[in-house]
Design a protein around this motif. Structure first.
Motif, PDB file in Angstrom:
ATOM      1  N   GLU A  10       0.825  -1.208   0.000  1.00  0.00           N
ATOM      2  CA  GLU A  10       0.000   0.000   0.000  1.00  0.00           C
ATOM      3  C   GLU A  10       0.862   1.263   0.000  1.00  0.00           C
ATOM      4  N   ARG A  11       1.954   1.226   0.745  1.00  0.00           N
ATOM      5  CA  ARG A  11       2.870   2.374   0.808  1.00  0.00           C
ATOM      6  C   ARG A  11       3.593   2.581  -0.523  1.00  0.00           C
ATOM      7  N   ARG A  12       3.987   1.483  -1.183  1.00  0.00           N
ATOM      8  CA  ARG A  12       4.776   1.572  -2.408  1.00  0.00           C
ATOM      9  C   ARG A  12       3.928   1.765  -3.670  1.00  0.00           C
ATOM     10  N   LEU A  13       2.661   1.399  -3.626  1.00  0.00           N
ATOM     11  CA  LEU A  13       1.838   1.392  -4.829  1.00  0.00           C
ATOM     12  C   LEU A  13       1.765   2.753  -5.541  1.00  0.00           C
ATOM     13  N   PRO A  14       1.594   3.875  -4.849  1.00  0.00           N
ATOM     14  CA  PRO A  14       1.589   5.155  -5.578  1.00  0.00           C
ATOM     15  C   PRO A  14       2.911   5.405  -6.328  1.00  0.00           C
ATOM     16  N   LEU A  15       4.035   5.037  -5.710  1.00  0.00           N
ATOM     17  CA  LEU A  15       5.335   5.185  -6.375  1.00  0.00           C
ATOM     18  C   LEU A  15       5.423   4.262  -7.579  1.00  0.00           C
ATOM     19  N   TRP A  16       5.069   2.986  -7.390  1.00  0.00           N
ATOM     20  CA  TRP A  16       5.108   2.034  -8.502  1.00  0.00           C
ATOM     21  C   TRP A  16       4.243   2.511  -9.662  1.00  0.00           C
ATOM     22  N   THR A  17       3.038   2.996  -9.355  1.00  0.00           N
ATOM     23  CA  THR A  17       2.104   3.419 -10.398  1.00  0.00           C
ATOM     24  C   THR A  17       2.651   4.626 -11.154  1.00  0.00           C
ATOM     25  N   ALA A  18       3.201   5.589 -10.436  1.00  0.00           N
ATOM     26  CA  ALA A  18       3.779   6.762 -11.097  1.00  0.00           C
ATOM     27  C   ALA A  18       4.967   6.356 -11.970  1.00  0.00           C
ATOM     28  N   LEU A  19       5.841   5.518 -11.433  1.00  0.00           N
ATOM     29  CA  LEU A  19       7.015   5.084 -12.194  1.00  0.00           C
ATOM     30  C   LEU A  19       6.638   4.231 -13.401  1.00  0.00           C
ATOM     31  N   ALA A  20       5.584   3.454 -13.285  1.00  0.00           N
ATOM     32  CA  ALA A  20       5.151   2.616 -14.412  1.00  0.00           C
ATOM     33  C   ALA A  20       4.771   3.467 -15.615  1.00  0.00           C
ATOM     34  N   ASP A  21       4.314   4.690 -15.370  1.00  0.00           N
ATOM     35  CA  ASP A  21       3.960   5.577 -16.478  1.00  0.00           C
ATOM     36  C   ASP A  21       5.161   5.907 -17.364  1.00  0.00           C
ATOM     37  N   LEU A  22       6.375   5.743 -16.847  1.00  0.00           N
ATOM     38  CA  LEU A  22       7.573   5.977 -17.649  1.00  0.00           C
ATOM     39  C   LEU A  22       7.765   4.908 -18.720  1.00  0.00           C
ATOM     40  N   PHE A  23       6.941   3.869 -18.681  1.00  0.00           N
ATOM     41  CA  PHE A  23       7.039   2.783 -19.654  1.00  0.00           C
ATOM     42  C   PHE A  23       5.832   2.750 -20.583  1.00  0.00           C
ATOM     43  N   LEU A  24       5.082   3.839 -20.614  1.00  0.00           N
ATOM     44  CA  LEU A  24       3.961   3.935 -21.545  1.00  0.00           C
ATOM     45  C   LEU A  24       4.480   4.241 -22.949  1.00  0.00           C
ATOM     46  N   ASP A  25       3.705   3.870 -23.927  1.00  0.00           N
ATOM     47  CA  ASP A  25       4.049   4.113 -25.332  1.00  0.00           C
ATOM     48  C   ASP A  25       3.578   5.516 -25.719  1.00  0.00           C
ATOM     49  N   THR A  26       4.200   6.511 -25.083  1.00  0.00           N
ATOM     50  CA  THR A  26       3.843   7.912 -25.292  1.00  0.00           C
ATOM     51  C   THR A  26       5.036   8.767 -24.885  1.00  0.00           C
ATOM     52  N   GLU A  51      15.880   2.904  -7.054  1.00  0.00           N
ATOM     53  CA  GLU A  51      15.919   1.451  -6.830  1.00  0.00           C
ATOM     54  C   GLU A  51      14.584   0.813  -7.200  1.00  0.00           C
ATOM     55  N   ALA A  52      13.485   1.450  -6.813  1.00  0.00           N
ATOM     56  CA  ALA A  52      12.162   0.929  -7.175  1.00  0.00           C
ATOM     57  C   ALA A  52      11.977   0.933  -8.689  1.00  0.00           C
ATOM     58  N   LEU A  53      12.420   1.999  -9.331  1.00  0.00           N
ATOM     59  CA  LEU A  53      12.325   2.073 -10.790  1.00  0.00           C
ATOM     60  C   LEU A  53      13.157   0.970 -11.437  1.00  0.00           C
TER      61      LEU A  53
END
Length: 122
Positions: A10-26, A51-53
């Motif tokens: 729960e603590r990491r999910l906002p970070l993971w979600t934001a960082l995942a956007d760096l892998f969008l096809d845009t 490190e999470a990224l």
């Protein structure tokens, strides 16, 4: 790597979600302000976020960059959690992609600069 407990997810999910956007096809440079805000708001250090990224999010999402019809609209947080936990469980060999392969270096430099700017603000 040990699976995190539900509080840590729960603590990491906002970070993971934001960082995942760096892998969008845009144009991922459009994601820089949001990623920086999440890092600052949730109290992550630059080293922790990198490190999470590098070792959690990138192994789970780098394939979107080589997919001919990659995701471009954004990730559902539930999907982000599932993908990162799957990758953390060793089901994706994070060393196969290397330390720097598929790293969004230009965006990361912009994110670190934006984080520094945000932290200087009163």
């Amino acid at each position: 790597m040990q699976p995190p407990d539900s509080a840590e997810i729960e603590r990491r999910l906002p970070l993971w979600t934001a960082l995942a956007d760096l892998f969008l096809d845009t144009d991922v440079m459009l994601c820089v302000p949001n990623v920086a805000r999440v890092i600052v708001k949730d109290g992550w250090s630059i080293d922790e976020a990198e490190e999470a990224l590098r070792w959690e999010v990138r192994p789970a999402f780098y394939r979107n960059l080589v997919n001919i019809a990659g995701e471009w609209a954004g990730w559902d947080p539930h999907e982000v959690s599932r993908a990162v936990l799957y990758a953390r469980g060793g089901r994706i060999d994070r060393f196969v992609i290397g330390r720097n392969r598929f790293m969004p270096r230009r965006a990361w430099r912009a994110i670190t600069a934006e984080v520094a700017r945000l932290r200087r603000q009163p």
